[in-house]
Scaffold this motif. Structure first.
Motif, PDB file in Angstrom:
ATOM      1  N   VAL A  93      25.575  25.917  57.956  1.00 50.29           N
ATOM      2  CA  VAL A  93      25.370  26.201  59.379  1.00 50.29           C
ATOM      3  C   VAL A  93      24.447  27.401  59.541  1.00 50.29           C
ATOM      4  CG1 VAL A  93      26.510  26.893  61.513  1.00 50.29           C
ATOM      5  CG2 VAL A  93      27.589  25.224  60.024  1.00 50.29           C
ATOM      6  N   VAL A  94      24.688  28.425  58.751  1.00 49.17           N
ATOM      7  CA  VAL A  94      23.857  29.634  58.830  1.00 49.17           C
ATOM      8  C   VAL A  94      22.434  29.318  58.388  1.00 49.17           C
ATOM      9  CG1 VAL A  94      23.589  31.995  58.012  1.00 49.17           C
ATOM     10  CG2 VAL A  94      25.867  31.104  58.471  1.00 49.17           C
ATOM     11  N   VAL A  95      22.307  28.538  57.328  1.00 49.12           N
ATOM     12  CA  VAL A  95      20.978  28.166  56.842  1.00 49.12           C
ATOM     13  C   VAL A  95      20.235  27.346  57.896  1.00 49.12           C
ATOM     14  CG1 VAL A  95      19.762  26.764  55.127  1.00 49.12           C
ATOM     15  CG2 VAL A  95      21.612  28.269  54.411  1.00 49.12           C
ATOM     16  N   GLY A  96      20.906  26.365  58.493  1.00 48.36           N
ATOM     17  CA  GLY A  96      20.281  25.552  59.528  1.00 48.36           C
ATOM     18  C   GLY A  96      19.905  26.367  60.751  1.00 48.36           C
ATOM     19  N   MET A  97      20.819  27.234  61.179  1.00 49.93           N
ATOM     20  CA  MET A  97      20.581  28.046  62.368  1.00 49.93           C
ATOM     21  C   MET A  97      19.414  29.012  62.154  1.00 49.93           C
ATOM     22  SD  MET A  97      23.173  30.712  64.238  1.00 49.93           S
ATOM     23  CE  MET A  97      23.285  31.741  62.795  1.00 49.93           C
ATOM     24  N   LEU A  98      19.486  29.807  61.106  1.00 47.03           N
ATOM     25  CA  LEU A  98      18.422  30.779  60.853  1.00 47.03           C
ATOM     26  C   LEU A  98      17.106  30.096  60.525  1.00 47.03           C
ATOM     27  CD1 LEU A  98      20.311  33.559  58.867  1.00 47.03           C
ATOM     28  CD2 LEU A  98      19.611  33.557  61.263  1.00 47.03           C
ATOM     29  N   GLY A  99      17.189  28.971  59.794  1.00 45.55           N
ATOM     30  CA  GLY A  99      15.969  28.230  59.470  1.00 45.55           C
ATOM     31  C   GLY A  99      15.258  27.745  60.722  1.00 45.55           C
ATOM     32  N   CYS A 100      16.005  27.169  61.649  1.00 44.76           N
ATOM     33  CA  CYS A 100      15.400  26.685  62.891  1.00 44.76           C
ATOM     34  C   CYS A 100      14.863  27.838  63.734  1.00 44.76           C
ATOM     35  CB  CYS A 100      16.405  25.872  63.691  1.00 44.76           C
ATOM     36  SG  CYS A 100      16.753  24.259  62.985  1.00 44.76           S
ATOM     37  N   PHE A 101      15.616  28.928  63.827  1.00 42.56           N
ATOM     38  CA  PHE A 101      15.133  30.085  64.586  1.00 42.56           C
ATOM     39  C   PHE A 101      13.837  30.628  63.995  1.00 42.56           C
ATOM     40  CE2 PHE A 101      19.653  31.290  66.112  1.00 42.56           C
ATOM     41  CZ  PHE A 101      19.513  30.474  67.214  1.00 42.56           C
ATOM     42  N   LEU A 102      13.802  30.768  62.678  1.00 42.23           N
ATOM     43  CA  LEU A 102      12.609  31.341  62.037  1.00 42.23           C
ATOM     44  C   LEU A 102      11.415  30.399  62.112  1.00 42.23           C
ATOM     45  CD1 LEU A 102      14.176  33.126  58.947  1.00 42.23           C
ATOM     46  CD2 LEU A 102      13.246  34.157  61.015  1.00 42.23           C
ATOM     47  N   VAL A 103      11.628  29.109  61.907  1.00 41.06           N
ATOM     48  CA  VAL A 103      10.514  28.160  62.007  1.00 41.06           C
ATOM     49  C   VAL A 103       9.967  28.151  63.439  1.00 41.06           C
ATOM     50  CG1 VAL A 103       9.905  25.708  61.925  1.00 41.06           C
ATOM     51  CG2 VAL A 103      11.206  26.726  60.063  1.00 41.06           C
ATOM     52  N   GLY A 104      10.834  28.187  64.430  1.00 44.76           N
ATOM     53  CA  GLY A 104      10.373  28.243  65.812  1.00 44.76           C
ATOM     54  C   GLY A 104       9.589  29.510  66.108  1.00 44.76           C
ATOM     55  N   LEU A 105      10.081  30.635  65.611  1.00 48.57           N
ATOM     56  CA  LEU A 105       9.374  31.902  65.819  1.00 48.57           C
ATOM     57  C   LEU A 105       8.020  31.897  65.129  1.00 48.57           C
ATOM     58  CD1 LEU A 105       9.476  34.827  66.903  1.00 48.57           C
ATOM     59  CD2 LEU A 105      10.493  35.464  64.713  1.00 48.57           C
ATOM     60  N   VAL A 106       7.977  31.421  63.900  1.00 44.84           N
ATOM     61  CA  VAL A 106       6.714  31.364  63.156  1.00 44.84           C
ATOM     62  C   VAL A 106       5.748  30.392  63.830  1.00 44.84           C
ATOM     63  CG1 VAL A 106       5.691  30.592  60.977  1.00 44.84           C
ATOM     64  CG2 VAL A 106       7.663  32.108  60.953  1.00 44.84           C
ATOM     65  N   TRP A 107       6.260  29.258  64.321  1.00 48.81           N
ATOM     66  CA  TRP A 107       5.393  28.287  65.003  1.00 48.81           C
ATOM     67  C   TRP A 107       4.720  28.933  66.208  1.00 48.81           C
ATOM     68  CZ3 TRP A 107       5.132  22.961  63.572  1.00 48.81           C
ATOM     69  CH2 TRP A 107       4.324  22.189  64.400  1.00 48.81           C
ATOM     70  N   ILE A 108       5.492  29.652  67.012  1.00 46.88           N
ATOM     71  CA  ILE A 108       4.933  30.290  68.204  1.00 46.88           C
ATOM     72  C   ILE A 108       3.976  31.415  67.826  1.00 46.88           C
ATOM     73  CG2 ILE A 108       5.531  31.693  70.229  1.00 46.88           C
ATOM     74  CD1 ILE A 108       8.063  29.952  70.494  1.00 46.88           C
ATOM     75  N   CYS A 109       4.329  32.221  66.829  1.00 45.38           N
ATOM     76  CA  CYS A 109       3.448  33.319  66.401  1.00 45.38           C
ATOM     77  C   CYS A 109       2.129  32.798  65.849  1.00 45.38           C
ATOM     78  CB  CYS A 109       4.148  34.191  65.365  1.00 45.38           C
ATOM     79  SG  CYS A 109       5.481  35.184  66.049  1.00 45.38           S
ATOM     80  N   VAL A 110       2.181  31.753  65.036  1.00 45.38           N
ATOM     81  CA  VAL A 110       0.944  31.170  64.502  1.00 45.38           C
ATOM     82  C   VAL A 110       0.095  30.626  65.640  1.00 45.38           C
ATOM     83  CG1 VAL A 110       0.034  29.235  63.140  1.00 45.38           C
ATOM     84  CG2 VAL A 110       1.822  30.693  62.195  1.00 45.38           C
ATOM     85  N   PHE A 111       0.728  30.005  66.619  1.00 45.17           N
ATOM     86  CA  PHE A 111      -0.023  29.496  67.768  1.00 45.17           C
ATOM     87  C   PHE A 111      -0.726  30.639  68.493  1.00 45.17           C
ATOM     88  CE2 PHE A 111       0.069  28.852  72.412  1.00 45.17           C
ATOM     89  CZ  PHE A 111      -0.976  27.946  72.491  1.00 45.17           C
ATOM     90  N   TYR A 112      -0.022  31.735  68.718  1.00 42.68           N
ATOM     91  CA  TYR A 112      -0.644  32.846  69.438  1.00 42.68           C
ATOM     92  C   TYR A 112      -1.736  33.522  68.627  1.00 42.68           C
ATOM     93  CZ  TYR A 112       2.285  32.827  73.561  1.00 42.68           C
ATOM     94  OH  TYR A 112       2.888  32.484  74.742  1.00 42.68           O
ATOM     95  N   VAL A 113      -1.552  33.632  67.333  1.00 39.25           N
ATOM     96  CA  VAL A 113      -2.577  34.279  66.503  1.00 39.25           C
ATOM     97  C   VAL A 113      -3.857  33.443  66.479  1.00 39.25           C
ATOM     98  CG1 VAL A 113      -3.155  34.881  64.120  1.00 39.25           C
ATOM     99  CG2 VAL A 113      -0.976  35.602  65.083  1.00 39.25           C
TER     100      VAL A 113
END
Length: 150
Positions: A93-113
């Motif tokens: 659960v922790v792996v899935g939760m943190l993984g999804c949060f981090l992938v979403g954050l990285v996706w948005i950051c890469v888009f903005y960069v």
């Protein structure tokens, strides 16, 4: 009193089965979603000459192919957040939760960069501002895992 040894059985009743029907279905949905997006992007999507390739029904869907692929992928991730799957219990659960949060954050950051020139980024270059929806959807699936965390 003797110590209990940890059971390494395939379907340990305290841990649950490693592969359940729900987990296999979620894996299939995630793989089909990724394959749908990859096939559309690599084969069907109109190229530099303006001609679309592949099956006509996929070419007619155009940008909706991304929605279909991402919905299948996110549905598979959400189905995996259940007690009968390894990602729905214990550390998963922790792996899935943190993984999804981090992938979403990285996706948005890469888009903005790269928002000035998205041409070198596959899939992101076709989505444009919809990349924000994809990043937020990853985080929303992370909240589905967060509700299972004990």
């Amino acid at each position: 009193m003797p110590k209990l040894k940890p059971s390494l059985a395939f379907d340990d009743p305290t841990r649950g089965p490693l592969f359940s029907l729900r987990f296999v279905l979620s894996l299939v949905l995630m793989i089909v979603g990724i394959a749908w997006i990859a096939f559309y992007y690599a084969v069907v999507r109109p190229g530099d000459d303006g001609k679309a390739g592949g099956p006509d029904f996929l070419a007619d869907l155009a940008g909706w192919n991304y929605l279909i692929g991402f919905v299948l992928f996110f549905l598979g991730l959400t189905l995996a957040a259940h007690r009968s799957t390894p990602l729905g219990r214990g550390r998963g659960v922790v792996v899935g939760m943190l993984g999804c949060f981090l992938v979403g954050l990285v996706w948005i950051c890469v888009f903005y960069v790269f928002s000035n020139d998205l041409s070198p980024l596959w899939v992101m270059n076709d989505l444009g501002q919809k990349n924000l929806i994809v990043g937020i959807a990853f985080m929303a699936v992370g909240f589905a895992y967060a509700t299972k965390w004990e």
